[in-house]
Design an enzyme around this catalytic site. Structure first.
Site, PDB file in Angstrom:
ATOM      1  N   ASN A 188       0.848  -1.209   0.000  1.00 38.61           N
ATOM      2  CA  ASN A 188       0.000   0.000   0.000  1.00 38.61           C
ATOM      3  C   ASN A 188       0.875   1.247   0.000  1.00 38.61           C
ATOM      4  OD1 ASN A 188      -1.963  -1.941   0.446  1.00 38.61           O
ATOM      5  ND2 ASN A 188      -1.993  -1.622   2.652  1.00 38.61           N
ATOM      6  N   ASP A 189       1.835   1.265   0.926  1.00 41.53           N
ATOM      7  CA  ASP A 189       2.723   2.431   0.972  1.00 41.53           C
ATOM      8  C   ASP A 189       3.778   2.380  -0.118  1.00 41.53           C
ATOM      9  OD1 ASP A 189       1.843   4.243   2.973  1.00 41.53           O
ATOM     10  OD2 ASP A 189       2.301   2.713   4.463  1.00 41.53           O
ATOM     11  N   ARG A 212      -2.244   7.641  -1.206  1.00 40.69           N
ATOM     12  CA  ARG A 212      -3.175   6.512  -1.143  1.00 40.69           C
ATOM     13  C   ARG A 212      -4.549   6.915  -0.616  1.00 40.69           C
ATOM     14  NH1 ARG A 212      -0.657   2.724   3.685  1.00 40.69           N
ATOM     15  NH2 ARG A 212      -2.713   1.806   3.870  1.00 40.69           N
ATOM     16  N   CYS A 249       2.480  -8.088   2.944  1.00 41.66           N
ATOM     17  CA  CYS A 249       1.336  -7.893   3.841  1.00 41.66           C
ATOM     18  C   CYS A 249       0.464  -6.721   3.398  1.00 41.66           C
ATOM     19  CB  CYS A 249       1.796  -7.742   5.281  1.00 41.66           C
ATOM     20  SG  CYS A 249       2.810  -6.278   5.542  1.00 41.66           S
TER      21      CYS A 249
HETATM   22  C1  PEP Z   1       1.281  -1.253   3.610  1.00 43.38           C
HETATM   23  O1  PEP Z   1       1.682  -0.084   3.556  1.00 43.38           O
HETATM   24  O2  PEP Z   1       1.147  -1.973   2.608  1.00 43.38           O
HETATM   25  C2  PEP Z   1       0.938  -1.864   4.911  1.00 43.38           C
HETATM   26  C3  PEP Z   1       0.699  -3.138   5.033  1.00 43.38           C
HETATM   27  O3  PEP Z   1       0.843  -1.033   5.984  1.00 43.38           O
HETATM   28  P1  PEP Z   1      -0.395  -0.030   6.209  1.00 43.38           P
HETATM   29  O4  PEP Z   1      -1.452  -0.333   5.179  1.00 43.38           O
HETATM   30  O5  PEP Z   1      -0.881  -0.229   7.589  1.00 43.38           O
HETATM   31  O6  PEP Z   1       0.245   1.298   6.016  1.00 43.38           O
HETATM   32 MG    MG Z   2       2.272   0.914   5.384  1.00 44.19          MG
END
Ligand code: PEP
Ligand code: MG
Length: 543
Positions: free
Chosen positions: A454-455, A465, A502
């Site tokens: 995601n990041d 995002r 993740c």
């Molecule tokens: C991500 O950034 O992909 C991540 C798993 O952490 P979060 O979504 O909590 O920032």
């Molecule tokens: Mg993250």
């Protein structure tokens, strides 16, 4: 009947009553008042109205949900009648010559701060109650029918947007679905909804709050993103059947429970669960998670109105470890900052919070909070198989400082005679391009990597995002993102360590084969997606 559409986050249908989410005590204006005695009378009349609303709710809840459930409403009625609370409002109106709404807001701020600073858990929780009664009082003063959490009915929450802290504080047992006017599918609120098995639709647009009123009957299709207001009987029936179809598909996956996460040619892949609080443990177990690949520890902080004590943190981490009965549990250290903000951290306003003081940067600057957090984690380590993971890493020196903080926490525990496990493994998230590019330098320092797509997507593609307007540009399958994942996997394996994913992309089964070919060892997803990923992994033959 009207139809709106947005981005569906989680495939399930909800049919129920809308409740428009109103923020407590936030957007209250301060105005000068000459007739202070008249203003005080207005405040008293609003209080009478608020108490009478609550007494009606009390009757309803005690009939429908029992006396115990109604107790909180009784407590709210008592708090509204509290002498100190009312005197504070009156004195602010009289001395500062300001409107009653603002006097309630100031009283709310000071009382909730006082409760939040109390060590005693019971008193501590009263901060949320003060905010709740003050929100109702302001609603009565300004003529808005304030709806708080007092009714026992399950509701479809409609909001402009929901901050992660706001989502975390909602009573999930009473939420049927989330619908937001803005927000993106990668926002933490969307992630939370999926993790909680709650249908959600984001980015519906301004029409949502222009058209939907409290009490409207709504249909929410979390798969297609459809929102129907005031559906006729036939449409409601159609969506009801569609909901059953979603449920049937999920039920079919249940036969995969207990089956190994292995490709046809015998490659073992860990399929783990992402959870945001101890509430997520049951979903992880029900969906047969091989372990916890990401416990977003910051939600414990977002649900509290002041820093959770070492004891409180320890209790939560211990509960996850004990519940997973020896399966691996990766707890990510505090990822506060950016969109995940808690008032009591008193973070400075930042122009670009996603690029600001967040995650390990904040922990390294607020070392006392970090050490308490790590002590709680190490204390819990004797109750299961713990891994600690550091988010938002960009450099070797950050990792070294995190490792040094772990040593300090352990030294402290040793000095206090408190046991901890010697088998805790330490890993980092690969969620910045910097970390991926120097993954060869980072790998020798740690036991594992986990890619936060995601990041990583946000920072690689320079796409916020949180911003739904960028969806067409924020291509999570962008070649640049894929190359960074591949590079990190190569460097992890050269150093003999494992690498997982993740971020939300781990649940995208059209990429599962690519990921496994890249050498990804672990996919950690929201619990409702586990069995779907298992189905995909088991169907692959990479020989
Ligand atoms: C991500 O950034 O992909 C991540 C798993 O952490 P979060 O979504 O909590 O920032
Ligand atoms: Mg993250």
């Amino acid at each position: 009947m009207k139809k709106l559409s947005g981005r569906g986050v989680y495939g399930a249908v909800a049919i129920g009553t809308a409740s428009v989410f109103r923020r407590h005590c936030t957007s209250v204006c301060c105005t000068h008042i000459d007739d202070t005695e008249g203003e005080i009378k207005r405040a008293q009349a609003a209080k009478e109205l608020a108490v009478s609303q609550l007494s009606e709710i009390y009757e309803k809840v005690s009939c429908e949900a029992g006396e115990a459930a109604a107790q909180i409403i009784e407590l709210h009625m008592m708090m509204l009648e509290d002498d100190d609370y009312n005197k504070s409002i009156e004195s602010i109106i009289r001395t500062q010559k300001i409107n009653a709404e603002y006097a309630v807001k100031l009283t709310c701020d000071s009382f909730s701060k006082m409760f939040s600073s109390m060590e005693d858990d019971y008193m501590h929780q009263r901060a949320a109650d003060v905010k709740d009664i003050s929100g109702r009082l302001i609603g009565c003063l300004s003529g808005n029918g304030y709806e708080s959490t007092d009714s026992a009915e399950q509701l479809i929450i409609c909001a402009d947007d929901l901050a992660p802290s706001e989502t975390a504080l909602l009573d999930k047992s009473r939420v049927l679905a989330f619908v937001t006017a803005s927000g993106s599918v990668n926002s933490h609120t969307a992630i939370l909804a999926a993790g909680m098995n709650i249908p959600a639709v984001v980015n519906v647009g301004d029409d949502l709050l222009n058209l939907v009123r409290d009490g409207d009957r709504l249909i929410v299709d979390g798969g297609t993103g459809d929102i129907i207001i005031g559906a006729d009987e036939q449409t409601e029936r159609e969506y009801f059947l569609k909901g059953e179809e979603y449920a049937r598909r999920k039920a079919l996956l249940l036969e995969l429970k207990g089956k190994p996460d292995m490709t046809k040619d015998g490659r073992k892949i860990n399929i783990f669960a992402n959870i945001s609080s101890t509430d997520g443990i049951s979903a992880a177990l029900e969906n047969d998670a091989g372990g916890i690949g990401l416990f977003r520890s910051e939600f414990l902080f977002l649900e509290s109105s002041s820093y959770p004590t070492e004891e409180k943190q320890f209790t939560a981490y211990r509960q996850v470890l004990e519940s997973m009965k020896g399966k691996k549990v990766i707890i990510r250290t505090l990822d506060i900052g950016a969109d995940k903000r808690a008032d009591y951290f008193q973070l400075e306003r930042e122009e670009n919070p996603a690029l600001g003081l967040r995650a390990v940067r904040l922990c390294l600057k607020r070392r006392d909070i970090f050490i308490t957090h790590l002590r709680a984690l190490y204390r819990a380590s004797v109750y299961g198989k713990l891994s600690i993971m550091f988010p938002m890493i960009t450099s070797v020196s950050e990792v070294e400082k995190c490792l040094e903080a772990c040593e300090e926490a352990k030294r402290g525990l040793k000095a206090d005679g408190i046991p901890y496990s010697g088998d805790v493994t330490l890993g980092i998230m690969i969620e910045t391009p910097a970390a991926a590019v120097i993954s060869d330098l980072l790998a020798p320092l740690v036991d594992f990597f986990s890619v936060g797509t995601n990041d990583l997507t946000q920072y690689t593609l320079a796409c916020d995002r949180q911003n739904p307007a960028l969806e067409e540009f924020a291509d999570t399958r962008h070649e640049a993102v894929m190359r960074l994942i591949r590079l990190s996997a190569e460097n992890a394996h050269k150093c003999g360590i494992k690498i997982g994913i993740c971020g939300e992309l781990a649940a995208d089964t059209s990429l599962t084969e690519n990921f496994i070919r890249m050498g990804i060892d672990e996919l950690s997803v929201s619990p409702p997606y586990i069995l779907n990923v298992r189905k995909k992994v088991r169907s692959l033959d990479l020989s």
